[in-house]
Design an enzyme around this catalytic site. Structure first.
Site, PDB file in Angstrom:
ATOM      1  NE  ARG A 565      -9.055 -17.296  -1.705  1.00  0.00           N
ATOM      2  CZ  ARG A 565      -8.734 -18.403  -1.027  1.00  0.00           C
ATOM      3  NH1 ARG A 565      -7.472 -18.682  -0.724  1.00  0.00           N
ATOM      4  NH2 ARG A 565      -9.666 -19.241  -0.670  1.00  0.00           N
ATOM      5  CB  VAL A 566     -11.933 -17.913  -8.095  1.00  0.00           C
ATOM      6  CG1 VAL A 566     -10.938 -17.480  -9.144  1.00  0.00           C
ATOM      7  CG2 VAL A 566     -11.525 -19.236  -7.479  1.00  0.00           C
ATOM      8  CG  ASP A 567     -12.574 -18.377  -2.224  1.00  0.00           C
ATOM      9  OD1 ASP A 567     -11.980 -17.279  -2.332  1.00  0.00           O
ATOM     10  OD2 ASP A 567     -12.123 -19.309  -1.528  1.00  0.00           O
ATOM     11  CG  ASP A 568     -18.008 -14.982  -2.110  1.00  0.00           C
ATOM     12  OD1 ASP A 568     -17.732 -14.147  -2.998  1.00  0.00           O
ATOM     13  OD2 ASP A 568     -18.970 -15.755  -2.178  1.00  0.00           O
TER      14      ASP A 568
END
Ligand code: WTA
Length: 697
Positions: A565-568
């Site tokens: 994932r590149v988000d939180d």
């Protein structure tokens, strides 16, 4: 000829002359690479076995390309040919797909087979029975305790589904009404899902590991007519009292103005006695007291292809869980087709997916995908290491499982338990393995391939999401060479693209953000009650595309390597957990002033939850407090979201505008202290030093 951008195998010719090319730069993204760097693996080809290929649905790269090409150039023709294999009471209108995928052009809309009238339960059961599968085993059920098992044929399954459907109708559940299902992996779970689908009710299954708070949140959001649960369940050696959790959730929902009139409760005597179950007369009903009294036939509620089938809540990077909404027709066609091709499904297969129906994998690939294909599906109530780490293979041998689909976390934990737990079982029946939920690191891939599959079973590493409904990037076993750790190439109709931070589509070998161009039939249509959030989260980051939230590298051969994932969002043992949710659970603790949560690499779970916690002024740190903070998360979300590390933080690194710098926290959490980067922009750079000093407290 395919254009460069629609030919996923465009680099395949160069595989014959592998050269070493440096990997792309993903340092700007918050990407996670597990174990070995995939760049070193891109030349490792595992060639398909000739005999396997000769019998596979897709036998060669050329055949795949031909089908893929058609699916992209003529999606309407491609998908309506497949859809025609199902039963439609009325055919869809001429427009097979109607979409607006570009926020700049207005409201996002995805419609497939609109105007087509069908029913997915009918297509799973009645249609297969009419085709002669009535006496074929639909469900093989294996209980938590070895020796406890059961089976249902397609005929028997239909009868039970109809009884539940009739009961639901009788208590007033109608087309479009929500039903919350909070059940463990009993046969009653898929039965209830199918019963809802039969009458057009919208099921929302909540994984029975979620806490009362989480369940209440979902009840309040979708206001179900009924909650369906069981009194208790045994998971491994533990007994879990589900009814107590449901009681608390229903109480909390009522406090928030959503009352539940009926709680249908399955009596599970193995885990709890009926008389020990807390009971609210008038509201609570024993499943066994009512369901068997209902008729075993039930007319189908015919629905539009775009009528909702289910809601499934999933975590995002901010705020509350989102109700992902899937509709009927496109989802049906997509899950059935992906199941058939990605596992090279044949009618003689015995298929086992270890996922719980509380997650999307259990929706698409325990229930709908396999049953639409008339498959024999194994439903396992227990856990893979109970009573011992050989349990999975014991089950494989007992039922002669041919397709085994699981998560990398399970592979890694079994790998750690030692080969002899695997090799003492025959496993001769296995022919296809599958992986889902997180990137599978090449060493786990190899172990799965060599030890579990005796180097004969292709591995389908399927990349997809709750939102996508079905597989998006996946090997087709037998069709082309595999690379350990790569999800390989897109499924039919899927156009994955990789963009940079500016949203510019990158060509050839590259890394960046994984997006999808154009809709596919299984795509989710909205977030329940919040279409705006749907557009903001998924379609606004890179206008014109669906943004997956994942980072991805494409190698010189066109193979895809998911990097996390590149988000939180944190992925713990394949379960999606939003950092914001964990933080909000921590700060609900009266002694916690502030919390910041990051995911860090974990040997078995893929990622682990690491929490930085600032206490209310004057409160001293203590072991007791640490435990009660973890308990707060268990209570608010569920045990699977418990942080494994609490790091005391007198202060958090923030920019002058007050934004927490998670990049720095991630480095501290993973002890990469020489990679902290520039800390001079922090409001108070000294907090970093303090945090490092407190790292091992
Ligand atoms: C991750 C589960 C790498 C990914 C089906 C995605 C994967 C999230 C893979 C979705 C895979 C799933 N390789 N990563 N084969 N499969 N993921 O919604 O980060 O629970 O965004 O759906 O899991 O999780 P979800």
């Amino acid at each position: 000829n395919l254009t460069t951008s629609t030919n996923p195998l465009r680099h395949v010719e160069s595989m014959k002359h592998p050269q070493s090319v440096a990997g792309g730069n993903i340092s700007k993204l918050n990407a996670v690479t597990l174990g070995e760097a995939p760049a070193s693996e891109e030349n490792a080809l595992v060639l398909p076995n000739k005999e396997f290929s000769s019998k596979a649905h897709v036998q060669s790269p050329e055949q795949y390309l031909e089908m893929y090409k058609r699916s992209i150039e003529d999606p309407a023709g491609f998908w309506s040919d497949i859809a025609s294999e199902f039963y439609w009471k009325q055919k869809w209108s001429d427009k097979v797909c109607d979409e607006n995928f570009d926020v700049r052009k207005g409201r996002i809309k995805i419609e497939w087979f609109k105007g087509g009238i069908t029913n997915i339960c009918y297509n799973c059961l009645d249609r297969n029975i009419e085709a002669g599968l009535g006496d074929k085993v639909a469900i093989l059920w294996e209980g938590n305790e070895p020796g406890m098992d059961g089976t249902l044929t397609y005929n028997q399954l239909l009868h039970q589904v109809c009884q539940v459907a009739n009961y639901l109708k009788d208590i007033g559940v109608k087309k479009g009404d929500a039903v919350i299902i909070y059940l463990p992996m009993l046969m009653e779970l898929p039965i209830t899902m199918l019963a809802c689908a039969r009458i057009g009710a919208v099921h929302s299954v909540v994984f029975a590991g979620f806490s009362a708070e989480s369940l209440a949140q979902r009840i309040i959001d979708c206001k179900p007519k009924v909650v369906i649960t069981c009194n208790a369940v045994k998971r491994g050696p533990k007994t879990i009292n589900l009814k107590d959790i449901v009681d608390t959730a229903i109480y909390q929902s009522a406090q928030n103005g959503v009352s539940i009139d009926v709680c249908l409760t399955y009596d599970n005597p193995v885990a709890m006695k009926r008389e020990d179950t807390k009971w609210q007369e008038g509201r609570d009903i024993w499943w066994q007291d009512v369901i068997p009294r209902y008729p075993t036939t039930c007319p189908v509620e015919w629905v539009d292809a775009e009528d909702p089938l289910f809601l499934l809540y999933t975590s995002g990077s901010t705020g509350k869980p989102k109700g992902v909404l899937h509709t009927t027709g496109g989802y049906m066609v997509y899950t059935a087709t992906t199941f058939k091709y990605a596992f090279d499904y044949k009618p003689s297969d015995v298929y086992w997916c270890t996922a719980d129906c509380g997650w999307i994998t259990g929706h698409s690939y325990v229930t709908y995908g396999p049953m639409l294909n008339g498959a024999t599906v194994l439903v396992f109530e227990g856990v893979p290491n109970y009573p011992d780490p050989g349990r999975s293979w014991d089950i494989v041998d007992k039922y002669k499982v041919t397709i085994f689909y699981t998560a990398p976390t399970l592979v890694r934990s079994l790998m750690r338990d030692g080969d002899e737990n695997v090799t003492r079982y025959s496993r001769k029946s296995l022919r296809v393995l599958g992986s889902v939920g997180e990137p599978i690191n090449p060493s786990a891939w190899r172990w799965f391939f060599n030890v579990v599959g005796d180097s004969t079973c292709p591995i389908s590493d399927t990349w997809w999401q709750t939102e996508t409904g079905g597989f998006m990037i996946t090997p087709l076993p037998g069709a082309w060479p595999q690379k350990p750790g790569s999800a390989t190439l897109p499924f039919f109709g899927v156009q994955p693209i990789i963009v940079n931070e500016k949203g510019v589509e990158l060509e050839g070998e590259c890394s960046g953000y994984l997006c999808i161009k154009k809709s596919w039939p299984g795509a989710f249509r909205t977030l329940y009650g919040d279409h705006e959030r749907y557009e903001t989260t998924y379609f606004k980051p890179f206008p014109g595309y669906y943004f997956s939230g994942d980072g991805c590298r494409r190698d010189k051969d066109g193979y895809h390597w998911l990097t996390g994932r590149v988000d939180d969002v944190i992925n713990v043992s394949g379960h999606r957990i939003g950092t914001a949710e964990v933080e909000s659970a921590l700060v609900s603790h009266p002694q916690c002033a502030e919390a910041a949560v990051v995911g860090i690499e974990h040997e078995v779970k893929g990622q682990g939850i690491y929490a930085f916690v600032t206490l209310v002024d004057g409160v001293p740190y203590s072991e007791e407090l640490r435990k009660s903070l973890i308990l707060a998360v268990r209570n608010q979300i569920g045990a699977f979201a418990a942080p494994y590390k609490i790091h005391w933080a007198p202060g958090l690194p923030k920019t002058r505008s007050g934004k927490i710098m998670r990049r720095i926290l991630r480095k501290i959490a993973s002890r990469q202290l020489d990679e902290l980067g520039d800390t001079s922009t922090l409001a108070d750079p000294s907090v970093v030093k303090q945090l490092i000093e407190l790292a091992d407290c």
